[in-house]
Design a protein around this motif. Structure first.
Motif: not given
Length: 928
Positions: A634-635, A602-603, A131-133, A48-49
Motif C-alpha cells: 500500500f505504502l 504522510g497523511l 517493528v522495522m523487523t 515512518h513506515g
RNA sequence: GCGAGGGUUGCCAAGCCAGGUCAAAGGCGCUGGAUUCAGGGUCCAGUCGCGCAGGCGUUCGAGGGUUCAAAUCCCUUCCCUCGCACCA
C-alpha cells in the motif's frame, strides 16, 4: 494447495532471513544506501513506515540485481526533546502521560522509568528495531548504534577536529530570542506568540539632550539629514539610566533590553514623557530639533523614542500634519533629502496624498511605508549636498560614520510584536557569548558544496533548486547547546554538540560500527579515525589488525550511493552533511555522497499525521491488522516516494485483496500443463515490456510506477490471456516461467508472500537473493501484439454496438478494408505533414478515379491515425499485417465470445452498405 | 513576505516535461448482474450528457492566447500545502 496466510508467510520468512542481510566486503560490486536515522522518542506510525520501506524496496531490488547491498540503521538520541519529556513525565503531566500510556501503550512499570531521558530513547529504539523487523526491512542490524555511545562520541570528536582545523568552527556573540524567566534561548516551537519574529539590527542615532543622550532606533540612518523633530509619548514614563558610563534617556523596557545586549545599565530616575515634550535635542548631522508629542510611540519598541523624517516616512508625515492641522508647530517643514523616480519632491507627502489617507489609523499606512522604503532603497539617491550617493550605499556609510564618530550603537529588536514564550513571559533579544558556530556563511565552503552538488544525483530532480538555494542562504549555525543529550563540545566541555551537527558523517561510521565496538573507547584517538577513514598512517596505532579490517570496510562501502530523507530536511540536515563531508573528506572526492532521494509526507485520512494531535496510526497495529506485505504494498503503491501519501484503511484492505489475488493467480497457474498457443507468444512478448518498465521505474525509485507495471500490468494481461484460451485449456506449461518472473518482480514489495511462493515454485534459495528478471528481446513479438490489439479493439467495438442496439444478434460479419485504403493508411501514417497529405494522395490517378470515396477515406484515415497510439502505427507501417489471417484465426474465439456465427469478408466483396466504412485496423462490423 | 510544490471527471490519483494513443489509466465508492448466492466474499458490467451502430456534445481551478489540434505550450488571475534556522 497451501492457503493464503500472511501471518504464516511472515513467520516462515523471518526464520529464513536470520542473518541473511549482513553483508561484508567482497568482490561483488556494492550498493550502499541509508536513510536518516530516527529520533526514537515515541512509537512508529505508518508515516515512518514509508520512510524506511522505500529504501528497503530499493535495497531488495539492487540485491536481486546482484549487488552487495548495505542497508544499515542506527538511532539518533541527541538533543533536548526527551529531556523535556522525562521532566513532564516526572511531574505527572497529564497530556504527556496520556500520549505515552494510551497512544504508545507503554506499560506502567516502563513508563515509571521514563523520568530518565536515556531510558525513553533506549526503550523506543528497541521498539523501532522490533517493528522495522516486523515490516521485513532487510537491515544489517550488526551495525546498529546510538549517538551517545562513547565510541560514537570519539568519532564525533574526530569529525569536529577536522571541522575546527579547517577553520569552520568559530566562537562569537550572537543575538537570539531569549526568555529571561526560563533563562534560555527560545526556539520557534517554544513560542506562544510571534513565531515568525525575526531579529532586526537597528542603528541607534544618539541625540544630545543636555548632558544625556536620547537614542532613537532606525533602519534608515541616512535620513538623519531630514530629521525635523523627535517623537516622545507623553503618557509614558521614561528613565534616565547610566548606559556604559553615559546618561541615556530611554523607556523602561528599553533599559531592560539594553542590559541583555552587552550594555551595563543602571537606572537612575524616572523621566515623565510629558517633561520631554517641546524640549530640544541636537545631532551633529541635523542640528537642533524639538521633541514633539505622539501617542503612537511604543515604549516596547527599541528605545521608546523615535526620530521623525516627515519627508520620507509616511507615519511621520501624517503625525506632523495632524498636529499642524490643530494649529501647532506650523513652522516645521518636511526636509527632503532623497530623490526617487516616480515620486514628487517630498515622497511621503506625495504618497499619502495620492492614496487619500486621512489619518494615522489608516490600514494602508504599513504598505505605503514599505513601498517608499523599497523604492528609495532600490532607486533613490541622496541630494548632491548630502553626497549624492545611492541610498543603498549611503545607508551603510552613514551608519558606519555614526558608529565611529557620533556614539551610535547597534540595538536588536524584533520585526513583529508581541513575542511571547510558552511560559507567558515576553521574549527579548539577548546577545549570547561563548556561542560556537559552524561558519556556513563562508563563501569558499559554500563553493565546495556547490561544486559537489553538481555531480550528485538528486531525486526527484525538482529538489535541486532547493538545495542550491539552501547552500546560498545558509548563515552561521549555532552548533552548541547547554541542555540535552550528546557529545561534549571539545573546546568548551560545559556545552554539547548540537543534534543537527553530530549526524552528518555517520554514514561513514556505519561501515565500521560493528567492528569498532570491540575497541576500548579510550584508545580511539583522532589518529585512529584518520587511519580508518583517511588512510593516514601514524606510529603506535592500537589494534592494528582490527583497524585494517575497518579501513577495508570503509574503502569497500564508501561513498554511499543514496541517502533517503524527508523533504523538510533539505534546508538543514541534508545540506549540512554535504558541508561536513567536503571538509572531513577534503581532497577525496571519491568519498563524497553520490545521491539523495527526498520524500514527501504522510497523511492519515486526508489530515496531516501528528503524534501530538493523536492523528496517527501505529505501524505495529497496521502490520498486525493487515499484514506486513499489505502495509508495504500500500505504502509503495499509493504514491511515488517524493509525493505525499494518504493512509485510508479501506484502501489498505483492497491492497490486501490484491495480494491474495496475486497469490491465487500464481498458485493456480504455476502447474498448468497445456500446449502453448499463439496467445502464449503474445503473453511472453508483453511480459518483456513489463519487466523492462518495472526495472526502469525502480532504477528511478518510482515505486508506484513499478507496482503498476509489475502488478496490474501483468494481472490484466493474464486476464485477457485466459479469455483467449480455448475452452478446454487452462493455460500452457509456459506459464510457470511467467510465474517465476512475476514473483521476482514483486519480491521487493511483498517479500513475505513472494518468499513463500518462490518455495512453491521450487525456486533456488531465497527470492530475496534470486536474480532480477531481465527482458529478453527475442521474446518480443510485435506482430502478435498488434494482432491482439486489433482483435481487442474489434471486440470492444462489437460490444459497444451490441449494447446500443439492444437486439439479439444472429450473426456478425467483419468486413476488412480493401488494399487501396491500406495504401492510403501507409501514405498518411508516414507523411511528415498530415495537413497536405490528402492533396498528395489525390494526385495519384488511381485514387482520383475513386473520387469522393478516396477523399473521404483519406480524411477518415487521417483522423484514425491521430487516434491510434504510436506503438500501433509504427510497426503497422513498417510491416503490414494480414487482418484476414488474424480474424480467421480468432474466429472460434469470436464465436465463443458472442455466441453467434462470425463471418470474415473483404469489404469489397460485401454488398452490405456498412462494409464501405471499413478502415485499416478498424474493420466494418455488421450485426444481423 | 521569500522560496518550493500543487489544483484533473463522486473521492483518491495517473497523464502535463517530449501537444494528436484523452471522456482521460488504476483504486475506492456507487448501480446492476453472475455465482446451489447470507444484505459477506469472489467474478462480470456500468458509472459526464445525448444517441436502437462503434458516434456526437461538453469537461481537466478561472480568464485569455498559440496551434489544423491543448488537461498537456505561453500570459494573467484565484486558491491550497510545505520550508524559512538554533528544532528533530
Amino acid at each position: 494447495m497451501s492457503e493464503f496466510d500472511l501471518r504464516k508467510f511472515e513467520e516462515e520468512a523471518h526464520e529464513r532471513w536470520t542473518h541473511a542481510f549482513e553483508p561484508d566486503p567482497s568482490d561483488t560490486e556494492k550498493f550502499y544506501l541509508n536513510v536518516a536515522f530516527p529520533y526514537p522518542s515515541g512509537a512508529m506510525h505508518v508515516g515512518h513506515g514509508r520512510t524506511y520501506i522505500v529504501p528497503d524496496v530499493v535495497a531488495r531490488f539492487w540485491r536481486m540485481k546482484g549487488k552487495q547491498v548495505l542497508f544499515p540503521m542506527a538511532f539518533h538520541v541527541t538533543g533536548a526533546p526527551v529531556v523535556g519529556i522525562s521532566k513532564r513525565i516526572a511531574r505527572q503531566d497529564e497530556k504527556t502521560i496520556r500520549l505515552y500510556r494510551d497512544l504508545y501503550r507503554v506499560p506502567q512499570n516502563v513508563l515509571d522509568s521514563f523520568t530518565d531521558p536515556l531510558t525513553i530513547v533506549r526503550h523506543f529504539a528497541a521498539e523501532y528495531q522490533r517493528v522495522m523487523t516486523d515490516c521485513g526491512l532487510s537491515i544489517d542490524w550488526r551495525r546498529r548504534f546510538i549517538t551517545v555511545d562513547p565510541t560514537y562520541s570519539r568519532f564525533i570528536e574526530w569529525q569536529w577536529k577536522h571541522l575546527y582545523e579547517a577553520g569552520h568552527v568559530i566562537k562569537g556573540a550572537h543575538p537570539v530570542r531569549y526568555c529571561t524567566v526560563d533563562d534560555n534561548p527560545v526556539g520557534d516551537h517554544d513560542l506562544l506568540e510571534g513565531d515568525k519574529a525575526e531579529v532586526i539590527r537597528f542603528t541607534m542615532v544618539m541625540f544630545r539632550y543636555g548632558d544625556a543622550f536620547i537614542p532613537t532606533a532606525t533602519l534608515r540612518p541616512e535620513t538623519i539629514h531630514g530629521v525635523t523633530n523627535l517623537w516622545a509619548n507623553p503618557n509614558v514614563t521614561y528613565v534616565r539610566a547610566i548606559v556604559d558610563g553615559k546618561a541615556w534617556i530611554v523607556s523602561k523596557e528599553a533599559a531592560e533590553k539594553l542590559a541583555l545586549q552587552d550594555h551595563s545599565v543602571e537606572i537612575k530616575e524616572e523621566v515623565p514623557g510629558k517633561s520631554l515634550i517641546d524640549k530640544n535635542v541636537s545631532h551633529p548631522l541635523c542640528g537642533e530639533v524639538p521633541i514633539l508629542p505622539a501617542d503612537f510611540v511604543d515604549p516596547d519598541m527599541a528605545s521608546g523614542l523615535v526620530m521623525s523624517v516627515p519627508a520620507h516616512a509616511p507615519f511621520d508625515y501624517i503625525a506632523l500634519r495632524d498636529l499642524q492641522q490643530a494649529g501647532k508647530y506650523t513652522t516645521i517643514k518636511p526636509i527632503p533629502l532623497i530623490t526617487v523616480e516616480g515620486y514628487g519632491e517630498i515622497p511621503a507627502q506625495d504618497a499619502v496624498e495620492k492614496a487619500g489617507i486621512r489619518n494615522q489609523m489608516d490600514s494602508r499606512m504599513d504598505t505605503l511605508t514599505q513601498e517608499i522604503y523599497s523604492a528609495e532603497f532600490s532607486k533613490g539617491k541622496l541630494f548632491a549636498k548630502y553626497g549624492g550617493k545611492p541610498v543603498r550605499v549611503a545607508r551603510d556609510e552613514v551608519a558606519v560614520l555614526m558608529t565611529e564618530k557620533y556614539d551610535s550603537v547597534v540595538m536588536y529588536e524584533f520585526d513583529v510584536r508581541p513575542v511571547v514564550c510558552r511560559c507567558g513571559n515576553r521574549v527579548k533579544v539577548k546577545i549570547l557569548h561563548d556561542q560556537w558556530f559552524l561558519k556556513y556563511s563562508d563563501p569558499e565552503w559554500k563553493q565546495q558544496v556547490s561544486d559537489h552538488l553538481k555531480d550528485m544525483a538528486l531525486v526527484p530532480p525538482e529538489v535541486r533548486v532547493e538545495f542550491d538555494r539552501t547552500v546560498g542562504w545558509l548563515k552561521d549555525w549555532a552548533c552548541t547547546r547547554r541542555v540535552g543529550l550528546g557529545t561534549r563540545f571539545p573546546w568548551d566541555k560545559t556545552q554539547l554538540i548540537e543534534p543537527l551537527s553530530d549526524s552528518t558523517v555517520y554514514m561513514a561510521y556505519y561501515t565500521i560500527a560493528h567492528k569498532i565496538r570491540d575497541i576500548d573507547p579510550k584508545l580511539l584517538t583522532p589518529e585512529v579515525f584518520d587511519y580508518i577513514f583517511l588512510g593516514k598512517k601514524s606510529d603506535e596505532l592500537p589494534e592494528k589488525k582490527k583497524l585494517d579490517a575497518m579501513r577495508q570496510e570503509f574503502l569497500y562501502w564508501y561513498p554511499y550511493d543514496f541517502r533517503f530523507s524527508a523533504k523538510d530536511l533539505i534546508s538543514n540536515h541534508l545540506t549540512f552533511q554535504l558541508f561536513h563531508h567536503v571538509t572531513v573528506f577534503e581532497r577525496q572526492n571519491d568519498k563524497l555522497p553520490k545521491g539523495m532521494v527526498v520524500f514527501g509526507m504522510g497523511l492519515l485520512n486526508g489530515a496531516k499525521m501528528s503524534s501530538s494531535k493523536g492523528n496517527v496510526f501505529l505501524l505495529e497495529d497496521a502490520v498486525k491488522e493487515f499484514g506486513a506485505d499489505t502495509v508495504r504494498m500500500f505504502l509503495m503503491g499509493s504514491a511515488e516516494p517524493w509525493q505525499d501519501f494518504d493512509w485510508r484503511n479501506e484502501l489498505v484492505l483492497s491492497t490486501r485483496k490484491q495480494i491474495e489475488r496475486f497469490y491465487n493467480n500464481v498458485m493456480e497457474t504455476k502447474d498448468a500443463s497445456g500446449e502453448p498457443h499463439d496467445i502464449d507468444r503474445w503473453l511472453a512478448s508483453r511480459l518483456q515490456a513489463h519487466i523492462a518498465r518495472t526495472t526502469t521505474a525502480l532504477d528511478n525509485f518510482q515505486t508506484r510506477q513499478a507496482l503498476q507495471e509489475a502488478y496490474f500490468g501483468i494481472e490484466s494481461d493474464l486476464k485477457w490471456y485466459r479469455r483467449r484460451l480455448p475452452e478446454d485449456c487452462d493455460g500452457s506449461r509456459e506459464l510457470h516461467a511467467l510465474c517465476s518472473v512475476w514473483v521476482r518482480l514483486l519480491a521487493p514489495f511483498i517479500p513475505f508472500t513472494t518468499e513463500h511462493l518462490w518455495k512453491e515454485l521450487a525456486g533456488e534459495g531465497l527470492v530475496s537473493f534470486a536474480p532480477w528478471p531481465v527482458a529478453n528481446p527475442k521474446l518480443v513479438n510485435a506482430k502478435a501484439e498488434l494482432a491482439e490489439e486489433l482483435l481487442a479493439r474489434t471486440v470492444e467495438d462489437i460490444e459497444s454496438i451490441l449494447k446500443l442496439i439492444q437486439l439479439k444478434p444472429k450473426a456478425i460479419t467483419i468486413a476488412l478494408a480493401p488494399d487501396w485504403k491500406e495504401e492510403i493508411f501507409r501514405t498518411v501514417a508516414s507523411a511528415a505533414d498530415k495537413n497536405t497529405v490528402v492533396k498528395e494522395i489525390m494526385k495519384d490517378p488511381a485514387m482520383r478515379k475513386r473520387g469522393k470515396a478516396a477523399t473521404d477515406a483519406a480524411r477518415q484515415i487521417t483522423t484514425l491515425i491521430h487516434r491510434l497510439p504510436p506503438h500501433v502505427i509504427e510497426p503497422l507501417v513498417r510491416e503490414p499485417i494480414s487482418e484476414q489471417d488474424i480474424f480467421e484465426t480468432a474466429k472460434t474465439f469470436l464465436e465463443q465470445e458472442f455466441g453467434v456465427p462470425v463471418h470474415i469478408t473483404g469489404a469489397g466483396e460485401s454488398d452490405l452498405a456498412k462494409a464501405a466504412t471499413a478502415l485499416p485496423f478498424k474493420p466494418a462490423i455488421i450485426i444481423e
